[in-house]
Scaffold this active site. Structure first.
Site, short mmCIF file in Angstrom:
data_model
loop_
_atom_site.label_atom_id
_atom_site.label_comp_id
_atom_site.label_asym_id
_atom_site.label_seq_id
_atom_site.Cartn_x
_atom_site.Cartn_y
_atom_site.Cartn_z
N GLY A 102 94.30 14.92 54.07
CA GLY A 102 94.69 15.97 53.15
C GLY A 102 95.61 16.98 53.78
O GLY A 102 95.76 17.03 55.01
N GLY A 113 97.35 24.75 52.96
CA GLY A 113 98.24 25.79 53.47
C GLY A 113 98.16 25.95 54.97
O GLY A 113 99.00 26.60 55.57
N GLY A 169 98.04 23.45 57.74
CA GLY A 169 98.13 22.20 58.47
C GLY A 169 97.70 20.97 57.71
O GLY A 169 97.39 20.99 56.52
N ILE A 170 97.71 19.85 58.44
CA ILE A 170 97.40 18.53 57.91
C ILE A 170 96.16 18.01 58.64
O ILE A 170 95.99 18.23 59.83
CB ILE A 170 98.58 17.57 58.14
CG1 ILE A 170 99.87 18.19 57.58
CG2 ILE A 170 98.32 16.21 57.51
CD1 ILE A 170 101.12 17.47 58.02
N VAL A 171 95.31 17.30 57.89
CA VAL A 171 94.10 16.75 58.49
C VAL A 171 94.20 15.23 58.47
O VAL A 171 94.52 14.62 57.44
CB VAL A 171 92.84 17.19 57.73
CG1 VAL A 171 91.59 16.62 58.41
CG2 VAL A 171 92.76 18.70 57.68
N ASP A 190 86.45 32.45 53.93
CA ASP A 190 87.23 31.59 53.03
C ASP A 190 86.38 30.42 52.55
O ASP A 190 86.80 29.28 52.54
CB ASP A 190 88.48 31.08 53.76
CG ASP A 190 89.46 30.37 52.82
OD1 ASP A 190 89.49 30.73 51.63
OD2 ASP A 190 90.16 29.44 53.26
#
Length: 716
Positions: free
Chosen positions: A414, A417, A419-421, A535
Site C-alpha cells: 500500500g 501520505g 511512504g510505501i509499504v 493518528d
C-alpha cells in the site's frame, strides 16, 4: 589527664551509639519494606543509618517531625502499610499514579491530623473504611481511578472541612449517605462519575453552596427525579447528570435553567426542556423498547461552534476543489512518469547488470527479473555521524542482513501520505513489512536514530514490532514484523477487488476492541515516555491470524518529518512491480486513494486537535471511540444523508434525535449476534463516553479497558 581523655572518649562513644534512627524513620522503613518494586530508585536514600528521615526523598518535615509523604508517579509497586498512621504529625499523603494494590488500611486513618489523602491512579480495592469520619481536618480526598468498591460510609459526612472529593472511576455502589448535602458544606469540588452509585440524588444536595466548576455525577445508576434543590447551587456550577437512570421532568430553576441538553443525555426517562422529549400526562419520558432505551436524547455533547465546524466539514467538496484535485492528479501522473524514466535509465539497469553500488527489491518473473531499485552514488555522503550504509537491528532476533533484505522478493502492500509499504519475503521464507520513508534529512541522523530506537524498545502483543531500520541520504527503511490478516479497515468494509468478504462476528469485534484498548493502555501508561499515538484509525490497526489487533504506524509522522518525507512528495514517488506503461494508470488511482485516506483520517481526530498543537492521550481516546462506532455500526466515518455528508458521531446524534430503532444503527452483519445485544449496548455506552467533545470528560484508556474487562467477566 589520661583518665580524663578516657572519660571524654567514653562519652563520645556513648553519644555515637545513642544517635540512631528515630521512631518516625522506622515507621517509614516499614513503608519501604512494603514496596516490591521501585524501578526508579525513589526510596534509595531511605537508610536506617540516618538520624532522621527528614532528608529522604519525598519526605517533608517541620521541626524534625514528618508532616508529608509525597512520592507520585514513580511506578512504586506494593501495598500501603499501616505504619504510616503512626506518624502523629502527618498532614499530607500523595502517592498518586503508582501501582499500589490491596485495601486502604484502617490504621492509616489513625493519623487524625491528615489534611490531604491523594491516592489517584493506583489499583487499590476494597471498601472505604468507616474510620474515614475520624479525619476532622481532611480537606482533600482523591481516590479516583482505582477499583474501590462498596458503599460510602455514613461517617464520611463527619469530614466537615472536606473541600475536594474525587471518587471517580471506581466501583463504588449504593446510595449516597444521609446528610451528604448538609454535612459537607465546605465542598468546592465533587466528582463521583464512573461508578455504580444508585438510589436518588439527596434532596439536600442544593445546600452545597461552595461548589465550583463541574459537579460530576455522570455514568452512575442514580434513579428517580432530579431534586429541584439542585437549582440552588451557584449558577456558574455545571451539573453533569449524563448516563444515569433519572426520570421525570427537569426542574427549571436556578442553576438548572438555561442549560443545554448535554447535561442530561443518557437518561431516557427524563423529559421536558431542554430535551426534545416532551413530558406526557402518563409515565414521564417512557420510551419504547425499539427506540434506543440506552442512548442519550442529544449526543454528542459540545458547543455550537464545534458542531458547526463538523457540519461544514461534512458538506462535501466544492466543484473548484474537485477540479483542483483532478488537475493535481494529472500533474502528479506526469511527474511520476518523468521520475520513473529518470530512475529507470539511471538505476534499473540493475536488472541486467547491477553494479556493486546498487541494490534493489527484486521481483521474480518468467524469463526476466524486474527491480524496485534504490541507488546510492559514490559521491553521495551522509552526515559525519554516519560512517556506513548498514541495517541496524533493534533486537537480537534479527537474523538477516541488508543484502538478504534487498535481494528478497517484494510486493507493494500500500501507499499513503507517508511512504510505501512492501511485503518482503526472504529466501528462508521469513516475511517482513518494509516501509520506505522520504529523502533528505541527511543532517538529522542522530535525531532519527534516537527516535527510532526509542520506538524499537516498545514490546507489547498489541503493538506492531519495529525490528530494524536503515538510513542513507536517499533511503530510509523501517522493518517490521509482517501481520498477515490485513487491516481493520479492510476487515470491516472490504476493498476493491476482493473476491469474497467475510464479515466480522461480534466475538471477533469485541476481541479487537479489547486488544486495541490494551495496546493504548501500554502506550499511555507503561511505555518509557507515556506516548500518544496521535493518528489512530482502522487502516493502521493490523490483524494477525488469530484476529488479535496490532497498532501500527506509531511515531511514523515524527520519523517521516525527520526523514524529510511529505505526503505530496510521497504521492509522486511510487515505484511499481508492473511495466512502465501500467505505472501511470495505477498511479492515478492510488494518488486519489492517498488523498481520500488523508481526508477520512481527519474524522478520527478529536475536536480539540484542530486548535491545540501538542497531542494529548485524550486524542487517542476520541479516535478509539470513533473506531468503536465504526465497528458497531459498520459504517465509515463519513455517512451520506441524502446529498450531504455527515461524520459518524453527528450521524449517531441524528439517529438518537429521530428515535430510530436500534436495528437502523447496528451493522446488519451483527444480526446473527442478536443474543449479544446487551453486551453491544454496554460497549456503545463506553464508546459514547470516549467521543465526548470535552477531553476532560473522556475516560482514560485504562478505565475503558477495565470497563471492558468487567463487561466480559459479567457475561461469561
Amino acid at each position: 589527664m589520661f583518665s580524663l581523655v578516657l572519660v571524654v572518649l567514653a562519652l563520645f562513644n556513648f553519644h555515637g551509639l545513642a544517635t540512631c534512627l528515630n521512631n518516625e524513620g522506622y515507621a517509614l522503613l516499614s513503608f519501604k519494606q512494603s514496596i516490591y518494586a521501585d524501578p526508579e530508585g525513589s526510596l534509595s536514600n531511605w537508610n536506617s543509618s540516618d538520624d532522621s528521615p527528614c532528608s529522604w526523598n519525598g519526605v517533608t518535615c517541620k521541626e524534625q517531625r514528618v508532616v508529608s509523604v509525597s512520592i507520585p508517579k514513580k511506578k512504586l509497586y506494593g501495598f500501603l502499610p499501616s505504619a504510616l498512621g503512626s506518624l502523629p504529625d502527618l498532614r499530607h499523603v500523595n502517592l498518586r499514579n503508582n501501582k499500589f494494590f490491596g485495601g486502604l488500611p484502617v490504621e492509616l486513618l489513625q493519623a487524625q491530623g491528615l489534611q490531604s489523602l491523594v491516592l489517584y491512579g493506583n489499583s487499590l480495592s476494597g471498601p472505604l473504611p468507616t474510620e474515614i469520619g475520624k479525619l476532622k481536618y481532611l480537606q482533600t480526598l482523591d481516590l479516583s481511578d482505582n477499583v474501590f468498591n462498596g458503599s460510602l460510609p455514613s461517617s464520611l459526612v463527619q469530614c466537615k472541612r472536606l473541600r475536594a472529593l474525587d471518587l471517580s472511576q471506581n466501583n463504588f455502589t449504593g446510595s449516597l449517605p444521609d446528610g451528604f448535602g448538609s454535612g459537607l458544606l465546605s465542598l468546592e469540588k465533587l466528582d463521583l462519575s464512573f461508578n455504580k452509585f444508585n438510589g436518588t440524588i439527596p434532596s439536600d444536595f442544593g445546600n452545597l453552596s461552595s461548589l465550583q466548576g463541574t459537579v460530576d455525577l455522570s455514568h452512575n445508576l442514580f434513579t428517580g427525579l432530579i431534586p429541584a434543590s439542585l437549582g440552588n447551587l451557584p449558577e456558574k456550577v455545571y451539573i453533569d447528570l449524563t448516563y444515569n437512570n433519572l426520570s421525570g421532568p427537569i426542574p427549571q430553576n436556578g442553576a438548572l435553567m438555561n442549560r443545554g441538553p448535554t447535561a442530561f443525555i443518557g437518561n431516557p426517562g427524563l423529559c421536558g426542556p431542554p430535551l426534545k422529549n416532551p413530558c406526557s400526562s402518563g409515565t414521564p419520558g417512557a420510551s419504547s423498547p425499539s427506540s434506543f432505551p440506552f442512548l442519550p436524547n442529544n449526543y454528542p455533547p459540545g458547543n455550537s461552534d464545534e458542531n458547526e465546524g463538523k457540519n461544514e466539514r461534512g458538506r462535501g467538496l466544492s466543484k473548484g476543489s474537485v477540479i483542483a484535485i483532478i488537475v493535481s492528479d494529472i500533474i502528479g501522473i506526469c511527474l511520476v512518469g518523468l521520475l520513473f524514466s529518470y530512475c529507470y535509465t539511471r538505476v534499473c539497469s540493475c536488472s541486467k547488470d547491477k553494479d556493486d553500488n546498487g541494490y534493489g527489491f527484486e521481483k521474480g518473473g518468467k524469463g526476466k527479473k524486474d527491480c524496485l531499485c534504490f541507488r546510492k552514488d559514490e559521491s553521495e555522503t551522509l552526515s559525519e555521524n554516519v560512517e556506513q550504509y548498514d541495517l541496524v537491528p533493534l533486537d537480537t532476533q534479527v537474523a538477516f542482513d541488508l543484502d538478504e533484505l534487498l535481494k528478497a522478493s517484494a510486493f507493494v502492500l500500500g501507499k499513503s501520505g507517508i511512504g510505501i509499504v512492501y511485503k518482503v519475503v526472504l529466501e528462508d521464507g521469513l516475511t517482513l513489512a518494509v516501509r520506505r520513508l522520504g529523502e533528505g534529512g541527511s543532517q538529522r541522523f542522530k535525531e532519527f536514530q534516537t527516535e527510532v530506537e526509542a520506538i524499537g524498545k516498545l514490546r507489547h502483543p498489541n503493538i506492531a514490532t519495529l525490528r530494524a531500520y536503515y538510513w542513507s541520504v536517499d533511503e530510509k527503511l523501517l522493518i517490521y514484523d509482517y501481520i498477515p490478516n490485513g487491516s481493520l479497515a479492510t476487515a470491516l468494509h472490504g476493498k476493491a477487488g476482493m473476491v469474497s468478504f467475510t464479515p466480522l462476528l461480534w466475538s471477533d469485534r469485541l476481541k479487537i476492541i479489547k486488544g486495541i484498548a490494551r495496546g493504548l493502555v501500554y502506550l499511555h501508561e507503561f511505555s518509557p515516555k507515556k506516548y500518544v499515538h496521535g493518528d489512530l484509525k482502522p487502516s493502521n490497526i493490523l490483524l494477525d491470524q488469530n484476529m488479535e489487533p496490532h497498532i501500527s504506524d506509531f511515531g511514523l509522522g515524527r520519523l517521516a518529518n525527520i526523514a524529510g518525507g511529505s505526503p505530496t512528495m510521497q504521492s509522486n514517488r511510487m515505484p511499481s512491480d508492473k511495466p512502465q506503461e501500467r505505472l501511470q494508470k495505477s498511479a492515478s488511482s492510488e494518488a486519489t486513494a492517498v488523498y481520500s485516506s488523508m481526508n477520512l483520517g481527519s474524522y478520527y481526530q478529536a475536536p480539540e486537535a484542530m486548535k491545540v498543537v501538542k497531542p494529548s492521550q485524550k486524542w487517542d481516546v476520541y479516535s478509539y471511540g470513533v473506531i468503536l462506532l465504526e465497528m458497531i455500526t459498520g459504517r465509515s466515518p463519513v455517512v451520506y444523508v441524502g446529498t450531504s455528508e455527515m461524520d459518524l458521531v453527528n450521524w449517531i446524534q441524528l439517529c438518537i434525535e429521530e428515535k430510530r430503532p436500534l436495528s437502523d444503527v447496528l451493522d446488519p452483519y451483527l444480526a446473527p449476534d442478536a443474543d449479544k445485544e446487551e453486551e453491544i449496548i454496554a460497549v456503545l455506552k463506553i464508546t459514547m463516553a470516549c467521543v465526548h467533545s470535552s477531553p476532560e470528560r473522556r475516560p482514560t484508556m485504562r478505565h475503558v479497558f477495565d470497563a471492558l474487562e468487567r463487561l466480559v467477566l459479567s457475561t461469561d
